[in-house]
Scaffold this motif. Structure first.
Motif, PDB file in Angstrom:
ATOM      1  N   UNK A   1       8.486   5.977 -23.705  1.00  0.00           N
ATOM      2  CA  UNK A   1       7.994   5.439 -22.444  1.00  0.00           C
ATOM      3  C   UNK A   1       6.999   4.308 -22.682  1.00  0.00           C
ATOM      4  N   UNK A   2       7.152   3.226 -21.948  1.00  0.00           N
ATOM      5  CA  UNK A   2       6.222   2.103 -22.054  1.00  0.00           C
ATOM      6  C   UNK A   2       6.138   1.397 -20.709  1.00  0.00           C
ATOM      7  N   UNK A   3       5.117   0.568 -20.575  1.00  0.00           N
ATOM      8  CA  UNK A   3       4.908  -0.210 -19.355  1.00  0.00           C
ATOM      9  C   UNK A   3       4.632  -1.648 -19.759  1.00  0.00           C
ATOM     10  N   UNK A   4       5.403  -2.584 -19.184  1.00  0.00           N
ATOM     11  CA  UNK A   4       5.180  -4.004 -19.447  1.00  0.00           C
ATOM     12  C   UNK A   4       4.647  -4.673 -18.196  1.00  0.00           C
ATOM     13  N   UNK A   5       3.738  -5.620 -18.406  1.00  0.00           N
ATOM     14  CA  UNK A   5       3.177  -6.348 -17.284  1.00  0.00           C
ATOM     15  C   UNK A   5       1.986  -7.163 -17.716  1.00  0.00           C
ATOM     16  N   UNK A   6       1.089  -7.422 -16.774  1.00  0.00           N
ATOM     17  CA  UNK A   6      -0.122  -8.205 -17.035  1.00  0.00           C
ATOM     18  C   UNK A   6      -1.327  -7.307 -16.814  1.00  0.00           C
ATOM     19  N   UNK A   7      -2.252  -7.298 -17.792  1.00  0.00           N
ATOM     20  CA  UNK A   7      -3.488  -6.518 -17.652  1.00  0.00           C
ATOM     21  C   UNK A   7      -4.408  -7.251 -16.682  1.00  0.00           C
ATOM     22  N   UNK A   8      -4.700  -6.621 -15.555  1.00  0.00           N
ATOM     23  CA  UNK A   8      -5.444  -7.303 -14.492  1.00  0.00           C
ATOM     24  C   UNK A   8      -6.899  -6.877 -14.388  1.00  0.00           C
ATOM     25  N   UNK A   9      -7.244  -5.675 -14.864  1.00  0.00           N
ATOM     26  CA  UNK A   9      -8.625  -5.233 -14.664  1.00  0.00           C
ATOM     27  C   UNK A   9      -8.909  -4.021 -15.535  1.00  0.00           C
ATOM     28  N   UNK A  10     -10.188  -3.715 -15.702  1.00  0.00           N
ATOM     29  CA  UNK A  10     -10.646  -2.423 -16.193  1.00  0.00           C
ATOM     30  C   UNK A  10     -11.480  -1.836 -15.063  1.00  0.00           C
ATOM     31  N   UNK A  11     -11.106  -0.644 -14.591  1.00  0.00           N
ATOM     32  CA  UNK A  11     -11.765  -0.095 -13.409  1.00  0.00           C
ATOM     33  C   UNK A  11     -12.995   0.732 -13.779  1.00  0.00           C
ATOM     34  N   UNK A  12     -13.625   1.320 -12.777  1.00  0.00           N
ATOM     35  CA  UNK A  12     -14.877   2.048 -12.994  1.00  0.00           C
ATOM     36  C   UNK A  12     -14.686   3.320 -13.803  1.00  0.00           C
ATOM     37  N   UNK A  13     -13.462   3.783 -13.954  1.00  0.00           N
ATOM     38  CA  UNK A  13     -13.161   4.938 -14.815  1.00  0.00           C
ATOM     39  C   UNK A  13     -12.807   4.507 -16.235  1.00  0.00           C
ATOM     40  N   UNK A  14     -12.875   3.205 -16.514  1.00  0.00           N
ATOM     41  CA  UNK A  14     -12.539   2.692 -17.832  1.00  0.00           C
ATOM     42  C   UNK A  14     -11.053   2.541 -18.062  1.00  0.00           C
ATOM     43  N   UNK A  15     -10.252   2.684 -17.018  1.00  0.00           N
ATOM     44  CA  UNK A  15      -8.797   2.589 -17.152  1.00  0.00           C
ATOM     45  C   UNK A  15      -8.348   1.132 -17.105  1.00  0.00           C
ATOM     46  N   UNK A  16      -7.286   0.830 -17.842  1.00  0.00           N
ATOM     47  CA  UNK A  16      -6.695  -0.500 -17.810  1.00  0.00           C
ATOM     48  C   UNK A  16      -5.707  -0.568 -16.647  1.00  0.00           C
ATOM     49  N   UNK A  17      -5.912  -1.526 -15.782  1.00  0.00           N
ATOM     50  CA  UNK A  17      -5.037  -1.693 -14.620  1.00  0.00           C
ATOM     51  C   UNK A  17      -3.999  -2.765 -14.950  1.00  0.00           C
ATOM     52  N   UNK A  18      -2.740  -2.348 -14.984  1.00  0.00           N
ATOM     53  CA  UNK A  18      -1.638  -3.240 -15.363  1.00  0.00           C
ATOM     54  C   UNK A  18      -0.742  -3.490 -14.153  1.00  0.00           C
ATOM     55  N   UNK A  19      -0.497  -4.769 -13.879  1.00  0.00           N
ATOM     56  CA  UNK A  19       0.489  -5.119 -12.845  1.00  0.00           C
ATOM     57  C   UNK A  19       1.845  -5.202 -13.520  1.00  0.00           C
ATOM     58  N   UNK A  20       2.710  -4.281 -13.197  1.00  0.00           N
ATOM     59  CA  UNK A  20       4.014  -4.210 -13.835  1.00  0.00           C
ATOM     60  C   UNK A  20       4.936  -5.337 -13.413  1.00  0.00           C
ATOM     61  N   UNK A  21       6.097  -5.412 -14.046  1.00  0.00           N
ATOM     62  CA  UNK A  21       7.069  -6.455 -13.729  1.00  0.00           C
ATOM     63  C   UNK A  21       7.561  -6.344 -12.288  1.00  0.00           C
ATOM     64  N   UNK A  22       7.417  -5.145 -11.698  1.00  0.00           N
ATOM     65  CA  UNK A  22       7.815  -4.939 -10.305  1.00  0.00           C
ATOM     66  C   UNK A  22       6.683  -5.223  -9.327  1.00  0.00           C
ATOM     67  N   UNK A  23       5.521  -5.662  -9.853  1.00  0.00           N
ATOM     68  CA  UNK A  23       4.382  -5.979  -9.004  1.00  0.00           C
ATOM     69  C   UNK A  23       3.466  -4.814  -8.707  1.00  0.00           C
ATOM     70  N   UNK A  24       3.869  -3.608  -9.093  1.00  0.00           N
ATOM     71  CA  UNK A  24       3.055  -2.413  -8.831  1.00  0.00           C
ATOM     72  C   UNK A  24       1.939  -2.316  -9.863  1.00  0.00           C
ATOM     73  N   UNK A  25       0.730  -2.010  -9.395  1.00  0.00           N
ATOM     74  CA  UNK A  25      -0.415  -1.855 -10.285  1.00  0.00           C
ATOM     75  C   UNK A  25      -0.536  -0.390 -10.712  1.00  0.00           C
ATOM     76  N   UNK A  26      -0.705  -0.173 -12.015  1.00  0.00           N
ATOM     77  CA  UNK A  26      -0.836   1.172 -12.567  1.00  0.00           C
ATOM     78  C   UNK A  26      -2.100   1.226 -13.413  1.00  0.00           C
ATOM     79  N   UNK A  27      -2.915   2.269 -13.199  1.00  0.00           N
ATOM     80  CA  UNK A  27      -4.134   2.460 -13.985  1.00  0.00           C
ATOM     81  C   UNK A  27      -3.810   3.354 -15.175  1.00  0.00           C
ATOM     82  N   UNK A  28      -4.047   2.850 -16.384  1.00  0.00           N
ATOM     83  CA  UNK A  28      -3.721   3.549 -17.622  1.00  0.00           C
ATOM     84  C   UNK A  28      -4.986   4.098 -18.250  1.00  0.00           C
ATOM     85  N   UNK A  29      -5.028   5.392 -18.489  1.00  0.00           N
ATOM     86  CA  UNK A  29      -6.203   5.994 -19.124  1.00  0.00           C
ATOM     87  C   UNK A  29      -6.034   6.147 -20.622  1.00  0.00           C
ATOM     88  N   UNK A  30      -4.803   6.175 -21.115  1.00  0.00           N
ATOM     89  CA  UNK A  30      -4.548   6.312 -22.553  1.00  0.00           C
ATOM     90  C   UNK A  30      -3.219   5.667 -22.884  1.00  0.00           C
TER      91      UNK A  30
END
Length: 278
Positions: free
Chosen positions: A238-267
């Motif tokens: 499993x993997x996620x491709x996109x653009x890293x858009x932010x680091x949120x207040x929980x320290x998660x990396x927020x990635x905008x995927x190729x489909x435009x959906x933003x996903x917060x990654x904790x690990x």
């Protein structure tokens, strides 16, 4: 290359314990892993802000279960036992990011090397953005409640020939290999541990808040993963491709995927994609 000089435990204790923010400090010549040793010390009741430094690690551990060995007195291998009881357990994931801020800022202040961070806490040096350090935090459940053991490993005096292959596809480097061959390893350790105590104390005094205190902004300013095209390896196939858009207040990396959906990654293992990788 500067001839490695052994650390002086008495000087370190005076600067960091007697006249500093830490409660105890020990230096050992060789061990398997400073983190493993402090995890055992945590369960035995060692106090908050206990520091262990090793001249040589023979079974150092990093993220994603990676291991390494470092020559004696060439690197800095330090672990800190923390008991931030005033901070909610959900905020403890910020501890390795705090260490990343302290480490990158210390390199910038003590050398002429460009130091940045790859999310969550890999230290990258120079225009080639090669990896020079790793950070690992481990939670420990003790009779006194939750503790965290933070480990930091820095390549200091390693020559190019001494360096292993970089983890996660990153080429490895050291402070010396990037031109800072005259770094005093002991002074660097003191500056780093003071810097970490400053940012961790600020985080702790505000009960784990990062936005209001400016810690989040300090991290974002150092993180070169932001605005990068990335692939995040999530485990297995499993993997996620996109653009890293932010680091949120929980320290998660927020990635905008190729489909435009933003996903917060904790690990996950992040790969910065080059144009020919896309």
């Amino acid at each position: 290359m500067t001839r490695p000089v052994p650390l002086d435990a008495d000087v370190l204790r005076k600067r960091l314990v007697n006249d500093g923010p830490y409660s105890a400090l020990n230096v050992v010549t060789v061990t398997g892993s400073t983190n493993t040793d402090l995890v055992a010390a945590a369960t035995a009741g060692e106090p908050d802000r206990t520091v262990l430094i090793a001249e040589e690690q023979q079974a150092g551990r990093g993220r994603m279960q990676r291991t390494w060995v470092s020559p004696r007195s060439y690197g800095l291998h330090v672990s800190v036992l923390l008991r931030p009881v005033v901070v909610a357990q959900s905020a403890l994931s910020w501890i390795p990011l705090l260490a990343g801020v302290a480490l990158a800022e210390t390199v910038r202040e003590t050398t002429n090397i460009e130091a940045t961070l790859k999310w969550p806490n890999d230290l990258l040096l120079g225009p080639g953005r090669r990896k020079s350090a790793g950070i690992l935090a481990e939670g420990v459940t003790t009779l006194d409640g939750m503790a965290v053991v933070l480990g930091v490993g820095v390549n200091v005096h390693h020559s190019t020939d001494d360096l292993p292959s970089g983890a996660g596809g990153l080429p490895a480097t050291s402070l010396a290999a990037e031109g800072a061959s005259a770094v005093d390893r002991q002074e660097f350790a003191i500056r780093l541990l003071h810097a970490f105590a400053e940012v961790e104390d600020q985080w702790r005094s505000d009960a784990g808040a990062v936005a209001e205190t400016g810690v989040l902004d300090r991290y974002r300013a150092l993180c070169v993963t932001l605005d990068q095209d990335v692939r995040v390896e999530l485990g297995g196939a499993e993997s996620l491709r996109g653009v890293a858009k932010d680091v949120d207040e929980q320290g998660r990396l927020v990635v905008r995927g190729l489909d435009g959906v933003r996903t917060a990654i904790s690990a996950g293992d992040v790969v910065h994609l080059r144009p020919d990788d896309r």
